[in-house]
Scaffold this motif. Structure first.
Motif, mmCIF file in Angstrom:
data_model
loop_
_atom_site.group_PDB
_atom_site.id
_atom_site.type_symbol
_atom_site.label_atom_id
_atom_site.label_comp_id
_atom_site.label_asym_id
_atom_site.label_seq_id
_atom_site.Cartn_x
_atom_site.Cartn_y
_atom_site.Cartn_z
ATOM 1 N N LEU A 140 0.937 -1.050 -0.048
ATOM 2 C CA LEU A 140 0.047 0.125 0.127
ATOM 3 C C LEU A 140 1.007 1.190 0.114
ATOM 4 C CD1 LEU A 140 -2.720 -1.356 2.587
ATOM 5 C CD2 LEU A 140 -2.655 -1.640 0.117
ATOM 6 N N LEU A 141 0.583 2.187 -0.956
ATOM 7 C CA LEU A 141 1.482 3.210 -1.151
ATOM 8 C C LEU A 141 0.805 4.698 -1.053
ATOM 9 C CD1 LEU A 141 3.198 2.087 -4.450
ATOM 10 C CD2 LEU A 141 4.128 2.099 -2.277
ATOM 11 N N LEU A 142 1.686 5.669 -0.443
ATOM 12 C CA LEU A 142 1.289 6.902 -0.562
ATOM 13 C C LEU A 142 1.929 7.626 -1.707
ATOM 14 C CD1 LEU A 142 1.619 7.736 3.085
ATOM 15 C CD2 LEU A 142 -0.471 7.756 1.924
ATOM 16 N N GLN A 143 1.429 8.644 -2.018
ATOM 17 C CA GLN A 143 1.990 9.242 -3.456
ATOM 18 C C GLN A 143 1.867 10.816 -3.219
ATOM 19 O OE1 GLN A 143 1.449 7.389 -7.208
ATOM 20 N NE2 GLN A 143 0.298 9.344 -7.902
ATOM 21 N N ARG A 144 2.877 11.423 -3.735
ATOM 22 C CA ARG A 144 2.812 13.009 -3.903
ATOM 23 C C ARG A 144 2.316 13.389 -5.021
ATOM 24 N NH1 ARG A 144 8.348 14.156 -2.336
ATOM 25 N NH2 ARG A 144 8.746 14.320 -4.606
ATOM 26 N N VAL A 145 1.120 14.109 -5.067
ATOM 27 C CA VAL A 145 0.463 14.697 -6.248
ATOM 28 C C VAL A 145 0.467 16.242 -6.285
ATOM 29 C CG1 VAL A 145 -1.110 12.468 -5.965
ATOM 30 C CG2 VAL A 145 -1.803 14.876 -4.821
ATOM 31 N N PRO A 146 0.260 16.743 -7.460
ATOM 32 C CA PRO A 146 0.337 18.122 -7.500
ATOM 33 C C PRO A 146 -0.792 18.913 -6.716
ATOM 34 C CG PRO A 146 0.622 16.925 -9.608
ATOM 35 C CD PRO A 146 0.061 15.769 -8.711
ATOM 36 N N SER A 147 -0.641 19.981 -6.405
ATOM 37 C CA SER A 147 -1.690 20.678 -5.744
ATOM 38 C C SER A 147 -1.414 22.052 -5.994
ATOM 39 C CB SER A 147 -1.517 20.716 -4.036
ATOM 40 O OG SER A 147 -2.347 21.843 -3.560
ATOM 41 N N SER A 148 -2.575 22.872 -6.755
ATOM 42 C CA SER A 148 -2.252 24.339 -6.852
ATOM 43 C C SER A 148 -2.119 25.226 -5.858
ATOM 44 C CB SER A 148 -3.603 24.734 -7.551
ATOM 45 O OG SER A 148 -4.742 24.612 -6.779
ATOM 46 N N GLU A 149 -2.555 24.789 -4.581
ATOM 47 C CA GLU A 149 -2.401 25.671 -3.526
ATOM 48 C C GLU A 149 -1.235 25.422 -2.823
ATOM 49 O OE1 GLU A 149 -5.067 27.288 0.288
ATOM 50 O OE2 GLU A 149 -5.900 25.816 -1.192
ATOM 51 N N TYR A 150 -0.631 24.338 -2.548
ATOM 52 C CA TYR A 150 0.238 23.857 -1.869
ATOM 53 C C TYR A 150 1.608 23.402 -2.577
ATOM 54 C CZ TYR A 150 -3.351 24.410 2.041
ATOM 55 O OH TYR A 150 -4.341 24.901 2.597
ATOM 56 N N GLY A 151 1.416 23.337 -3.742
ATOM 57 C CA GLY A 151 2.730 22.735 -4.566
ATOM 58 C C GLY A 151 2.382 21.217 -4.791
ATOM 59 N N SER A 152 2.258 20.553 -3.774
ATOM 60 C CA SER A 152 2.094 19.084 -3.865
ATOM 61 C C SER A 152 1.714 18.362 -2.499
ATOM 62 C CB SER A 152 3.473 18.399 -4.025
ATOM 63 O OG SER A 152 4.273 18.492 -3.010
ATOM 64 N N LEU A 153 0.955 17.520 -2.533
ATOM 65 C CA LEU A 153 0.241 17.060 -1.301
ATOM 66 C C LEU A 153 0.530 15.479 -1.353
ATOM 67 C CD1 LEU A 153 -3.129 18.969 -1.035
ATOM 68 C CD2 LEU A 153 -0.950 19.310 0.382
ATOM 69 N N TRP A 154 0.613 14.815 -0.081
ATOM 70 C CA TRP A 154 0.447 13.227 0.064
ATOM 71 C C TRP A 154 -0.827 12.663 0.071
ATOM 72 C CZ3 TRP A 154 5.089 10.083 -0.804
ATOM 73 C CH2 TRP A 154 6.000 10.870 -0.884
ATOM 74 N N LYS A 155 -1.111 11.569 -0.871
ATOM 75 C CA LYS A 155 -2.406 10.965 -0.766
ATOM 76 C C LYS A 155 -2.037 9.580 -1.080
ATOM 77 C CE LYS A 155 -5.411 14.704 -2.500
ATOM 78 N NZ LYS A 155 -6.251 14.933 -3.533
ATOM 79 N N VAL A 156 -2.986 8.649 -0.598
ATOM 80 C CA VAL A 156 -3.200 7.297 -1.145
ATOM 81 C C VAL A 156 -3.038 7.012 -2.357
ATOM 82 C CG1 VAL A 156 -4.003 4.916 -0.794
ATOM 83 C CG2 VAL A 156 -4.208 6.606 1.191
ATOM 84 N N SER A 157 -1.946 6.358 -2.958
ATOM 85 C CA SER A 157 -1.835 6.451 -4.558
ATOM 86 C C SER A 157 -3.083 5.867 -5.199
ATOM 87 C CB SER A 157 -0.539 5.679 -4.769
ATOM 88 O OG SER A 157 -0.909 4.470 -4.717
ATOM 89 N N ASN A 158 -3.154 6.522 -6.582
ATOM 90 C CA ASN A 158 -4.208 5.838 -7.339
ATOM 91 C C ASN A 158 -3.937 4.369 -7.863
ATOM 92 O OD1 ASN A 158 -1.947 6.362 -8.979
ATOM 93 N ND2 ASN A 158 -2.899 7.978 -10.319
ATOM 94 N N ALA A 159 -2.807 4.024 -7.650
ATOM 95 C CA ALA A 159 -2.517 2.288 -8.010
ATOM 96 C C ALA A 159 -3.068 1.550 -6.906
ATOM 97 C CB ALA A 159 -0.967 2.209 -8.306
ATOM 98 N N THR A 160 -2.929 2.133 -5.512
ATOM 99 C CA THR A 160 -3.413 1.527 -4.393
ATOM 100 C C THR A 160 -4.884 1.637 -4.594
ATOM 101 O OG1 THR A 160 -1.313 1.825 -3.066
ATOM 102 C CG2 THR A 160 -3.642 1.414 -1.904
#
Length: 260
Positions: A140-160
């Motif tokens: 199970l993975l977390l993934q850093r995704v783009p964010s227009s407000e904060y630059g990037s955020l960590w979320k549970v990856s779409n692959a997971t």
């Protein structure tokens, strides 16, 4: 009566479908708490770091707020048949998989926006659990995704997220539990969900309806045997009939005397 209660308890243990969650980690020490507070989160949902993302997801999911918990899932580029609107469902499935099969300690995750850099994973990913289903290992993975407000955020990856329906089918709750989840209002009493309380009461009632008649049926041949002996005039035998308050001594030729 003790035998009836013991029988009910054994019946519930046999039927209970493994609802007990994985063992919770030990409470944080003062040093761990101070370390966790070292990073100043900008995102109100704490998704700046892998640790904050997992902590936030677990908090909202356990509170039954799956709509907010879905904000911790990367719902982009999902397979056909999976939609963003189903995000709360995926959040509930992920919580069930975690609580039934894993022991997670968010404090073990990195608490910086960069995440771990020495875990042999791409810089934008971080693993938070491993499990096995149908003889196959999953991470199970977390993934850093783009964010227009904060630059990037960590979320549970779409692959997971894409694997959650399959993992839930193998590791999640069965149809009986699903029925209670769908029909009992969300909420918690003490540390259990309301649907868990409803299930326990239902199993207790079912156990009572099953165990009490079986107990009496098992006792009936013994009672019949004593009755036959008493009818035959065997004064050496006494019949003890179970009553709600004790035992009734039906000695041959004598009046019944209740014993506790």
């Amino acid at each position: 009566m003790n035998r009836v209660l013991i029988g009910i308890g054994l019946f519930i243990l046999l039927l209970w479908p493994g609802l007990c969650p994985a063992v919770e980690p030990e409470p944080e020490t003062s040093s761990e708490q101070s370390a966790a507070a070292a990073y100043e989160y900008r995102d109100p949902l704490l998704r700046d770091t892998p640790r904050g993302a997992l902590q936030g997801f677990m908090q909202y999911a356990r509170e039954g707020d799956y709509q907010t918990a879905a904000e911790y899932l990367d719902l982009r580029f999902l397979p056909a048949g999976m939609t963003v609107e189903q995000g709360p469902l995926y959040a509930r499935q992920l919580l069930a998989i975690i609580e039934r099969n894993l022991w997670l300690n968010p404090q073990e995750l990195d608490d910086t926006p960069e995440g771990k850099t020495d875990d042999k994973l791409p810089a934008y990913r971080e693993g938070f659990a491993r499990l096995e289903a149908e003889k196959k290992a999953y991470q199970l993975l977390l993934q850093r995704v783009p964010s227009s407000e904060y630059g990037s955020l960590w979320k549970v990856s779409n692959a997971t997220v894409a694997k959650l329906p399959k993992l839930y089918q193998a590791l999640g709750y069965g149809p009986v539990v699903e029925w209670f989840i769908e029909h009992i209002p969300e909420g918690r009493l003490f540390t259990l969900n309301l649907w868990e309380w409803a299930m326990m009461l239902a199993y207790l009632a079912l156990a009572f309806l099953f165990v009490v008649p079986v107990t009496w049926l098992l006792q009936w041949p013994l009672c019949q045997q004593y009755l036959e002996r008493c009818d035959a005039g065997d004064s050496q035998h006494r019949l003890f009939l179970y009553s709600g308050h004790g035992l009734v001594d039906m000695g041959a030729g004598g009046a019944g005397t209740e014993q506790s």
